[in-house]
Design a protein around this motif. Structure first.
Motif, PDB file in Angstrom:
ATOM      1  N   THR A  14       0.865  -1.427  -0.022  1.00  0.00           N
ATOM      2  CA  THR A  14      -0.192  -0.401  -0.091  1.00  0.00           C
ATOM      3  C   THR A  14       1.048   1.416   0.211  1.00  0.00           C
ATOM      4  O   THR A  14       0.154   2.063  -0.684  1.00  0.00           O
ATOM      5  N   SER A  15       2.112   1.250   0.874  1.00  0.00           N
ATOM      6  CA  SER A  15       2.260   2.465   0.967  1.00  0.00           C
ATOM      7  C   SER A  15       3.277   2.593   0.027  1.00  0.00           C
ATOM      8  O   SER A  15       3.420   3.320  -0.798  1.00  0.00           O
ATOM      9  N   LEU A  16       3.900   1.352  -1.388  1.00  0.00           N
ATOM     10  CA  LEU A  16       4.767   1.445  -2.074  1.00  0.00           C
ATOM     11  C   LEU A  16       3.696   2.196  -3.348  1.00  0.00           C
ATOM     12  O   LEU A  16       4.357   3.286  -4.532  1.00  0.00           O
ATOM     13  N   ARG A  17       2.963   1.697  -3.421  1.00  0.00           N
ATOM     14  CA  ARG A  17       1.487   2.108  -4.425  1.00  0.00           C
ATOM     15  C   ARG A  17       0.941   3.568  -4.641  1.00  0.00           C
ATOM     16  O   ARG A  17       1.419   4.797  -5.360  1.00  0.00           O
ATOM     17  N   ARG A  18       1.195   3.954  -2.820  1.00  0.00           N
ATOM     18  CA  ARG A  18       1.197   5.761  -2.444  1.00  0.00           C
ATOM     19  C   ARG A  18       2.260   6.405  -3.476  1.00  0.00           C
ATOM     20  O   ARG A  18       2.172   7.946  -3.624  1.00  0.00           O
ATOM     21  N   ALA A  19       3.260   5.676  -2.548  1.00  0.00           N
ATOM     22  CA  ALA A  19       4.128   6.993  -2.881  1.00  0.00           C
ATOM     23  C   ALA A  19       5.139   6.927  -4.593  1.00  0.00           C
ATOM     24  O   ALA A  19       5.407   7.468  -4.907  1.00  0.00           O
ATOM     25  N   MET A  20       4.001   5.695  -5.158  1.00  0.00           N
ATOM     26  CA  MET A  20       4.021   5.485  -6.983  1.00  0.00           C
ATOM     27  C   MET A  20       3.525   7.133  -7.422  1.00  0.00           C
ATOM     28  O   MET A  20       4.194   7.867  -8.564  1.00  0.00           O
ATOM     29  N   GLN A  21       2.609   7.334  -6.581  1.00  0.00           N
ATOM     30  CA  GLN A  21       1.594   8.271  -7.308  1.00  0.00           C
ATOM     31  C   GLN A  21       2.327   9.449  -6.712  1.00  0.00           C
ATOM     32  O   GLN A  21       1.946  10.710  -7.989  1.00  0.00           O
ATOM     33  N   THR A  22       3.513   9.767  -6.116  1.00  0.00           N
ATOM     34  CA  THR A  22       3.850  11.170  -5.855  1.00  0.00           C
ATOM     35  C   THR A  22       5.122  11.329  -6.964  1.00  0.00           C
ATOM     36  O   THR A  22       5.727  12.385  -7.566  1.00  0.00           O
ATOM     37  N   LEU A  23       5.601  10.553  -8.014  1.00  0.00           N
ATOM     38  CA  LEU A  23       6.442  10.064  -8.522  1.00  0.00           C
ATOM     39  C   LEU A  23       6.484  11.267 -10.475  1.00  0.00           C
ATOM     40  O   LEU A  23       4.598  11.130 -10.311  1.00  0.00           O
ATOM     41  N   ASP A  24       6.736  11.830 -10.493  1.00  0.00           N
ATOM     42  CA  ASP A  24       7.123  12.516 -12.292  1.00  0.00           C
ATOM     43  C   ASP A  24       6.180  11.750 -12.589  1.00  0.00           C
ATOM     44  O   ASP A  24       6.442  10.000 -12.868  1.00  0.00           O
ATOM     45  N   GLU A  25       5.549  12.086 -13.740  1.00  0.00           N
ATOM     46  CA  GLU A  25       4.483  11.429 -14.467  1.00  0.00           C
ATOM     47  C   GLU A  25       5.789  10.528 -15.557  1.00  0.00           C
ATOM     48  O   GLU A  25       5.673   8.966 -15.792  1.00  0.00           O
ATOM     49  N   ARG A  26       6.748  10.981 -15.902  1.00  0.00           N
ATOM     50  CA  ARG A  26       7.790   9.804 -16.996  1.00  0.00           C
ATOM     51  C   ARG A  26       8.205   8.782 -16.275  1.00  0.00           C
ATOM     52  O   ARG A  26       8.503   7.651 -16.436  1.00  0.00           O
ATOM     53  N   GLU A  27       8.370   9.315 -15.353  1.00  0.00           N
ATOM     54  CA  GLU A  27       9.245   8.452 -14.262  1.00  0.00           C
ATOM     55  C   GLU A  27       8.372   7.312 -13.346  1.00  0.00           C
ATOM     56  O   GLU A  27       8.449   5.938 -13.871  1.00  0.00           O
ATOM     57  N   ARG A  28       7.162   7.337 -13.518  1.00  0.00           N
ATOM     58  CA  ARG A  28       6.332   6.512 -12.785  1.00  0.00           C
ATOM     59  C   ARG A  28       6.198   5.855 -14.146  1.00  0.00           C
ATOM     60  O   ARG A  28       5.542   4.310 -14.039  1.00  0.00           O
ATOM     61  N   ARG A  29       6.145   6.361 -15.062  1.00  0.00           N
ATOM     62  CA  ARG A  29       5.365   5.248 -15.764  1.00  0.00           C
ATOM     63  C   ARG A  29       6.487   4.533 -16.788  1.00  0.00           C
ATOM     64  O   ARG A  29       6.418   3.212 -16.818  1.00  0.00           O
ATOM     65  N   LEU A  30       7.827   4.600 -16.491  1.00  0.00           N
ATOM     66  CA  LEU A  30       8.712   3.752 -17.113  1.00  0.00           C
ATOM     67  C   LEU A  30       8.848   2.637 -15.759  1.00  0.00           C
ATOM     68  O   LEU A  30       8.807   1.454 -16.182  1.00  0.00           O
ATOM     69  N   LEU A  31       8.889   2.824 -14.775  1.00  0.00           N
ATOM     70  CA  LEU A  31       8.647   1.757 -13.435  1.00  0.00           C
ATOM     71  C   LEU A  31       7.959   1.103 -14.004  1.00  0.00           C
ATOM     72  O   LEU A  31       7.260  -0.387 -13.801  1.00  0.00           O
ATOM     73  N   GLU A  32       6.403   2.094 -14.188  1.00  0.00           N
ATOM     74  CA  GLU A  32       4.893   0.903 -14.708  1.00  0.00           C
ATOM     75  C   GLU A  32       5.570  -0.745 -15.364  1.00  0.00           C
ATOM     76  O   GLU A  32       5.171  -1.568 -15.872  1.00  0.00           O
ATOM     77  N   LEU A  33       6.004   0.324 -16.456  1.00  0.00           N
ATOM     78  CA  LEU A  33       6.874  -0.701 -18.010  1.00  0.00           C
ATOM     79  C   LEU A  33       7.205  -1.983 -17.371  1.00  0.00           C
ATOM     80  O   LEU A  33       7.223  -3.067 -18.754  1.00  0.00           O
ATOM     81  N   HIS A  34       8.150  -1.379 -16.753  1.00  0.00           N
ATOM     82  CA  HIS A  34       9.770  -2.375 -16.604  1.00  0.00           C
ATOM     83  C   HIS A  34       8.993  -2.882 -15.254  1.00  0.00           C
ATOM     84  O   HIS A  34       9.290  -4.532 -16.005  1.00  0.00           O
ATOM     85  N   TYR A  35       8.294  -2.872 -13.973  1.00  0.00           N
ATOM     86  CA  TYR A  35       8.760  -4.205 -13.283  1.00  0.00           C
ATOM     87  C   TYR A  35       7.218  -4.166 -13.459  1.00  0.00           C
ATOM     88  O   TYR A  35       6.892  -5.379 -12.873  1.00  0.00           O
ATOM     89  N   PHE A  36       6.472  -4.149 -14.241  1.00  0.00           N
ATOM     90  CA  PHE A  36       4.872  -4.263 -14.092  1.00  0.00           C
ATOM     91  C   PHE A  36       3.722  -5.044 -15.308  1.00  0.00           C
ATOM     92  O   PHE A  36       2.901  -5.558 -15.354  1.00  0.00           O
ATOM     93  N   GLN A  37       5.087  -4.270 -16.693  1.00  0.00           N
ATOM     94  CA  GLN A  37       4.290  -5.021 -18.000  1.00  0.00           C
ATOM     95  C   GLN A  37       5.789  -5.417 -18.309  1.00  0.00           C
ATOM     96  O   GLN A  37       5.157  -6.328 -19.607  1.00  0.00           O
ATOM     97  N   GLY A  38       6.365  -5.623 -17.464  1.00  0.00           N
ATOM     98  CA  GLY A  38       8.029  -6.947 -18.204  1.00  0.00           C
ATOM     99  C   GLY A  38       8.546  -6.060 -19.021  1.00  0.00           C
ATOM    100  O   GLY A  38       9.235  -7.336 -19.764  1.00  0.00           O
ATOM    101  N   LEU A  39       8.514  -4.609 -19.441  1.00  0.00           N
ATOM    102  CA  LEU A  39       9.138  -4.319 -21.005  1.00  0.00           C
ATOM    103  C   LEU A  39      10.999  -4.466 -19.951  1.00  0.00           C
ATOM    104  O   LEU A  39      11.136  -4.075 -19.036  1.00  0.00           O
ATOM    105  N   SER A  40      11.634  -4.634 -20.918  1.00  0.00           N
ATOM    106  CA  SER A  40      12.735  -4.444 -20.779  1.00  0.00           C
ATOM    107  C   SER A  40      13.200  -2.871 -20.699  1.00  0.00           C
ATOM    108  O   SER A  40      12.267  -1.934 -20.925  1.00  0.00           O
TER     109      SER A  40
END
Length: 267
Positions: free
Chosen positions: A202-228
Motif C-alpha cells: 500500500t505504501s509503495l503504490r501511494r509512493a508511486m503516485q508521488t513520482l513524476d509522470e514520466r518516471e512512474r510510467r517507466l517503472l510501471e512499464l518495466h516492473y509491472f508490464q515486463g518490458l525491458s
C-alpha cells in the motif's frame, strides 16, 4: 409441367441423391476413423511415461527448485495428456506423440502459472535486472567523483542509501507480480508477515503516485508490464542511456517516499 422441366427436375433429384449418398459414406468413414473412448483411454495409458518424462525435463530445466513438487508437475502433465487424447483426430495425419507434446508441456506451464510461481520467478528476474542497471548507473556516477574526496561517513551513508534503493527495486518488482495465488510451501510468509507485506505494498503504490509522470510510467512499464528498460524508455521517449538515468532517479525518489516504511521494516 412441360417435358423439359420434368426432366431437369428428375436430374436435380438424382444429383441430390448422389450428394446425399456421398455425405453418408463420408460420415461413415469419419466415424470409423475417429477413436472410441476405449481407444482414447488406451492412448493415455500408453503415454503416461511420456508425460512423466516431459514433466521431469521441465523440472530439471527449472533447476529442480525446492518450492516446486515434481509430483505436481507430473499431475499437470497428465492433465495435458488426457486433454490431448480427448482432442486427438487421427484423420489429420499427425502422430499422437507430436500432437500431445505441446499440450503436455503447455499444461505443465499453465499449472505453474496458476500457482503464481512463474510470475514470481519473472519478478525476481526483473528485480535482478533492475538492481544491476541501478548499480551500473551508480558506478558511472561515482566515477565522476574524484577519488579521495569522500569521507568514511559519506561512503557509509552512500552505501546505506544504495541498499535502501535496492530494497525499493525488489519491492517494486514483487508488487509487479501481485494478484496471483501464492505457491504454498514451508517458506510461505506467516499471517503477521502477510499483513506487513500488504502494508508495504500500500505504501509503495501511494509512493508511486508521488513520482513524476514520466518516471512512474517507466517503472510501471518495466516492473509491472515486463518490458525491458530499453523498451520502457522508448515508450516514454528516452534513449537507452537516459532511460537508465531516469530509472535511477525514479528509484531514488521512490526510496525517499518509502523511507519511513523501509526504516520501520528494519526496526
Amino acid at each position: 409441367m412441360q417435358a423439359g422441366s420434368a426432366h431437369e427436375a428428375c436430374q436435380t433429384v438424382e444429383q441430390l441423391a448422389t450428394v446425399w449418398d456421398h455425405l453418408l459414406a463420408t460420415r461413415e468413414e469419419l466415424e470409423q476413423a475417429l477413436l472410441s473412448q476405449e481407444q482414447r483411454d488406451r492412448l493415455i495409458e500408453e503415454h503416461v511415461d511420456y508425460a512423466r518424462g516431459l514433466a521431469l525435463r521441465i523440472f530439471r530445466d527449472l533447476g529442480e527448485p525446492s518450492t516446486i513438487d515434481l509430483d505436481d508437475l507430473i499431475a499437470y502433465g497428465l492433465r495435458g495428456l488426457t486433454e490431448a487424447a480427448q482432442r486427438f483426430d487421427p484423420t489429420r495425419g499427425a502422430a499422437f506423440n507430436t500432437f500431445s507434446y505441446y499440450r503436455i508441456r503447455g499444461a505443465v506451464y499453465d499449472g505453474l502459472r496458476e500457482t503464481g510461481w512463474l510470475n514470481r520467478r519473472m519478478a525476481r528476474a526483473r528485480a535482478d535486472a533492475g538492481m544491476d542497471e541501478f548499480l551500473a548507473n551508480q558506478a558511472d556516477r561515482q566515477a565522476e567523483v574524484t577519488a579521495g574526496k569522500q569521507t568514511t561517513a559519506q561512503v557509509a551513508e552512500d552505501l546505506a542509501n544504495t541498499l535502501d534503493d535496492l530494497a525499493t527495486i525488489f519491492l517494486t518488482a514483487m508488487d509487479g507480480s501481485a494478484g496471483h495465488p501464492e505457491l504454498p510451501d514451508e517458506n510461505a510468509p506467516r499471517a503477521d508477515e502477510k499483513v506487513e507485506m500488504e502494508q508495504t505494498t500500500t505504501s509503495l503504490r501511494r509512493a508511486m503516485q508521488t513520482l513524476d509522470e514520466r518516471e512512474r510510467r517507466l517503472l510501471e512499464l518495466h516492473y509491472f508490464q515486463g518490458l525491458s528498460l530499453s523498451d520502457a524508455g522508448a515508450q516514454v521517449g528516452a534513449s537507452r542511456s537516459w532511460a537508465s538515468r531516469l530509472h535511477s532517479k525514479a528509484i531514488n525518489s521512490l526510496t525517499q517516499a518509502l523511507r519511513p516504511t523501509l526504516l520501520a521494516d528494519t526496526s
